[in-house]
Design a protein around this motif. Structure first.
Motif, mmCIF file in Angstrom:
data_model
loop_
_atom_site.group_PDB
_atom_site.id
_atom_site.type_symbol
_atom_site.label_atom_id
_atom_site.label_comp_id
_atom_site.label_asym_id
_atom_site.label_seq_id
_atom_site.Cartn_x
_atom_site.Cartn_y
_atom_site.Cartn_z
ATOM 1 N N THR A 41 0.818 -1.218 0.000
ATOM 2 C CA THR A 41 0.000 0.000 0.000
ATOM 3 C C THR A 41 0.851 1.268 0.000
ATOM 4 O OG1 THR A 41 -0.130 -0.026 2.424
ATOM 5 C CG2 THR A 41 -1.850 -1.190 1.209
ATOM 6 N N PHE A 42 2.084 1.174 -0.551
ATOM 7 C CA PHE A 42 2.941 2.354 -0.564
ATOM 8 C C PHE A 42 2.365 3.462 -1.453
ATOM 9 C CE2 PHE A 42 4.337 -0.631 -3.801
ATOM 10 C CZ PHE A 42 4.432 0.162 -4.934
ATOM 11 N N ASN A 43 1.532 3.098 -2.422
ATOM 12 C CA ASN A 43 0.883 4.084 -3.287
ATOM 13 C C ASN A 43 -0.435 4.511 -2.642
ATOM 14 O OD1 ASN A 43 -0.338 5.590 -5.258
ATOM 15 N ND2 ASN A 43 -0.259 4.023 -6.851
ATOM 16 N N PRO A 44 -0.507 5.754 -2.133
ATOM 17 C CA PRO A 44 -1.727 6.186 -1.428
ATOM 18 C C PRO A 44 -2.952 6.248 -2.324
ATOM 19 C CG PRO A 44 -0.257 8.039 -1.819
ATOM 20 C CD PRO A 44 0.513 6.816 -2.193
ATOM 21 N N GLY A 45 -2.748 6.243 -3.649
ATOM 22 C CA GLY A 45 -3.880 6.301 -4.562
ATOM 23 C C GLY A 45 -4.435 4.942 -4.930
ATOM 24 N N ARG A 46 -3.771 3.916 -4.472
ATOM 25 C CA ARG A 46 -4.211 2.564 -4.820
ATOM 26 C C ARG A 46 -5.514 2.226 -4.084
ATOM 27 N NH1 ARG A 46 -0.289 -2.739 -4.935
ATOM 28 N NH2 ARG A 46 -1.708 -4.096 -6.092
ATOM 29 N N GLU A 47 -6.441 1.619 -4.801
ATOM 30 C CA GLU A 47 -7.750 1.363 -4.225
ATOM 31 C C GLU A 47 -8.039 -0.112 -3.977
ATOM 32 O OE1 GLU A 47 -10.681 3.148 -6.679
ATOM 33 O OE2 GLU A 47 -9.934 5.184 -6.397
ATOM 34 N N ILE A 48 -7.272 -1.019 -4.600
ATOM 35 C CA ILE A 48 -7.582 -2.439 -4.460
ATOM 36 C C ILE A 48 -6.320 -3.286 -4.551
ATOM 37 C CG2 ILE A 48 -8.014 -2.781 -6.930
ATOM 38 C CD1 ILE A 48 -10.330 -4.695 -6.058
ATOM 39 N N ILE A 49 -6.278 -4.356 -3.758
ATOM 40 C CA ILE A 49 -5.222 -5.368 -3.815
ATOM 41 C C ILE A 49 -5.890 -6.701 -4.111
ATOM 42 C CG2 ILE A 49 -3.461 -6.626 -2.512
ATOM 43 C CD1 ILE A 49 -3.064 -4.132 -0.817
ATOM 44 N N LYS A 50 -5.447 -7.370 -5.148
ATOM 45 C CA LYS A 50 -6.010 -8.665 -5.505
ATOM 46 C C LYS A 50 -4.981 -9.764 -5.248
ATOM 47 C CE LYS A 50 -9.168 -7.089 -9.167
ATOM 48 N NZ LYS A 50 -10.400 -7.736 -8.670
ATOM 49 N N LEU A 51 -5.410 -10.842 -4.640
ATOM 50 C CA LEU A 51 -4.513 -11.972 -4.405
ATOM 51 C C LEU A 51 -5.330 -13.203 -4.038
ATOM 52 C CD1 LEU A 51 -2.740 -11.946 -0.960
ATOM 53 C CD2 LEU A 51 -4.782 -10.605 -1.446
ATOM 54 N N THR A 52 -4.630 -14.336 -3.991
ATOM 55 C CA THR A 52 -5.250 -15.600 -3.604
ATOM 56 C C THR A 52 -4.483 -16.185 -2.426
ATOM 57 O OG1 THR A 52 -5.856 -16.022 -5.913
ATOM 58 C CG2 THR A 52 -5.977 -17.878 -4.387
ATOM 59 N N GLU A 87 -6.904 -4.702 6.490
ATOM 60 C CA GLU A 87 -7.713 -3.709 5.777
ATOM 61 C C GLU A 87 -8.128 -2.582 6.716
ATOM 62 O OE1 GLU A 87 -10.565 -4.772 2.297
ATOM 63 O OE2 GLU A 87 -11.815 -4.592 4.094
ATOM 64 N N ALA A 88 -8.551 -2.940 7.935
ATOM 65 C CA ALA A 88 -8.959 -1.923 8.913
ATOM 66 C C ALA A 88 -7.779 -1.062 9.329
ATOM 67 C CB ALA A 88 -9.583 -2.593 10.129
ATOM 68 N N SER A 89 -6.614 -1.687 9.560
ATOM 69 C CA SER A 89 -5.429 -0.948 9.975
ATOM 70 C C SER A 89 -4.949 -0.002 8.881
ATOM 71 C CB SER A 89 -4.314 -1.935 10.336
ATOM 72 O OG SER A 89 -3.119 -1.256 10.653
ATOM 73 N N THR A 93 -5.499 5.079 8.347
ATOM 74 C CA THR A 93 -4.577 6.185 8.078
ATOM 75 C C THR A 93 -4.676 6.685 6.633
ATOM 76 O OG1 THR A 93 -2.813 4.610 7.552
ATOM 77 C CG2 THR A 93 -2.957 5.390 9.830
ATOM 78 N N ARG A 94 -5.694 6.258 5.909
ATOM 79 C CA ARG A 94 -5.848 6.648 4.499
ATOM 80 C C ARG A 94 -7.093 7.504 4.298
ATOM 81 N NH1 ARG A 94 -3.399 3.192 0.359
ATOM 82 N NH2 ARG A 94 -5.235 3.622 -0.911
ATOM 83 N N THR A 95 -6.997 8.447 3.366
ATOM 84 C CA THR A 95 -8.166 9.229 3.008
ATOM 85 C C THR A 95 -8.998 8.499 1.950
ATOM 86 O OG1 THR A 95 -6.822 10.424 1.380
ATOM 87 C CG2 THR A 95 -7.060 11.417 3.566
#
Length: 424
Positions: A41-52, A87-89, A93-95
């Motif tokens: 999540t180093f990119n503050p503009g990122r909105e989604i992480i996909k993984l399995t 996700e909660a953590s 700290t994100r807008t």
């Protein structure tokens, strides 16, 4: 022989017992997953992480703690809870909110355990996600792995991230070539594997059966041309010798660029095992190493505190008198251990760099040394700052300018053994 599997009774009523040293891997898994998500999540503009997330030997999902007699949730729920907590953590700290879009695949070959897990998932509010985001398979992991890997390969690059938890019941179900195959097809994947090393060592003898076994687990040269009796008579700690050879052979055959290990031991004589982590990314290895320090109440490190580590360990009772066969030095992951690591690195880093006439970038130095040190990149950078302050090494920016004042090291910095020291 491999460790005995759990006995699953009536779902919701007859829970199998779980020991504290088995719970250790659950704590490692949860802590690692939470930190892993944070690194993405180093990119503050990122909105989604996909993984399995794949649990290849999922079990029934819930146990009774052998000591407290409290219901303790297993690895499938550890994975589910880790995603929620991370996700909660992260969003605290994100807008712009971030969504961790994870698919969960829980594979269990024991029919009773499979039904037990299905019951527990429904009991705990996950019924609507089954066959949507949660997939439960009653099968052997190896029989489903090829299709599973191909399914992930077919996804978009960002969705090809996968973490495999392979908590096998012994030491022979998951081979090095099997791990190598997953990592080669899914370079963005990681594998966390348990290995019942004590069971293997107890079985080894000078017999044809042992020879066949070593060939099966793809470590035919484990004994280095010696007999077991020769090793017992010549090595002060013959079990440690075999473990060391096995560790070297196994991790090499797996083909992972980066790896780390926890050594987990029960004080009740139920057998020791490794918890191994394999990846193709140095950052993944660095995050896992950080878990040792974060969970310092549990873990013990064996070997050099600098750049020559053997492996890392956990005891479910913190009493060195119970350490049994291990005869090498150990230390806790506390402040004293941190200072010891930094001071040892202060000696060993210049020795390492003096063999590199032009020095090397920090990220290259870390890549070459990280598998064999308990230190994280942060500790190594701290040691380099100290070395630069005493003029034992020089640090140059990517543009070739020598740093004179700095409080940190960049990955692109060139680290060079001091020419002044070379002269003397």
């Amino acid at each position: 022989m491999p460790k005995k599997s759990y006995e699953w009774g009536t779902p919701g009523k007859e829970y199998p017992f779980i020991r504290q040293h088995s719970i250790a891997k659950h704590e490692i898994l949860k802590a690692y997953l939470i930190e892993y998500f944070k690194t993405l999540t180093f990119n503050p503009g990122r909105e989604i992480i996909k993984l399995t997330l794949i649990d290849g030997f999922a079990g029934g999902g819930a146990y009774l703690h052998e000591d407290t007699r409290q219901i303790t949730l297993g690895s499938p729920f550890i994975m589910l809870d880790a995603v929620k907590e991370a996700e909660a953590s992260i969003n605290a700290t994100r807008t712009k909110p971030l969504k961790i879009d994870a698919d969960f695949v829980f594979i269990e070959k024991n029919r009773h355990a499979y039904k037990f897990l299905e019951f527990e998932l429904k009991l705990r509010g996950y019924e609507s996600l089954i066959n949507d985001k949660i997939f439960i398979l009653n099968s052997e992991f190896q029989k489903k792995s090829a299709d599973l890997v191909e399914r992930i390969v077919g996804k978009t690059p960002r969705a090809r991230r996968a973490i495999f938890l392979l908590d096998q019941y012994g030491y022979s179900e998951i081979s090095p070539s099997f791990i190598q195959g997953i990592l080669s097809k899914l370079p963005g994947s990681e594998i966390i594997l348990t290995y019942a090393v004590d069971s293997l060592i107890n079985y080894i003898s000078d017999s044809e059966q042992t020879k066949k076994l070593l060939e099966k687990i793809e470590t035919p040269d484990l004994l280095r041309g010696k007999t077991v009796e020769e090793i017992k008579s010549s090595e002060r700690d013959w079990r440690l010798f075999i473990q060391s050879m096995l560790y070297q052979d196994f991790v090499k055959a797996c083909g992972a660029q980066f790896f780390t290990s926890f050594f987990i031991r029960s004080d009740r004589g139920h057998g020791d095992y490794w918890l191994l982590h394999f990846s193709q990314q140095p950052k993944a290895r660095d995050v896992m190493a950080g878990i040792h320090w974060d969970l310092n109440n549990y873990f013990i490190h064996y070997g050099d505190p600098g750049l020559d580590m053997f492996m890392l360990g956990y005891f479910d009772k913190k009493d060195d008198t119970q350490s049994g066969q291990m005869s090498i030095d150990s230390f806790q992951f506390d402040n004293e251990a941190k200072e010891l690591s930094i001071s040892t690195l202060h000696e060993e880093i210049p020795q390492f760099l003096c063999k590199k006439p032009d020095g090397m970038r920090f990220d290259q130095l870390f890549t070459e040394t990280c598998n064999w040190t308990p230190a994280t990149s942060t500790l190594i950078k701290e040691s380099i700052v100290n070395l630069a302050a005493t003029k034992e090494i020089d640090v140059f920016t990517e543009q070739g300018k020598k740093r004179k004042r700095f409080s940190n090291i960049n990955d692109s910095d060139q680290i060079v053994f001091s020419k002044q020291l070379k002269f003397f």
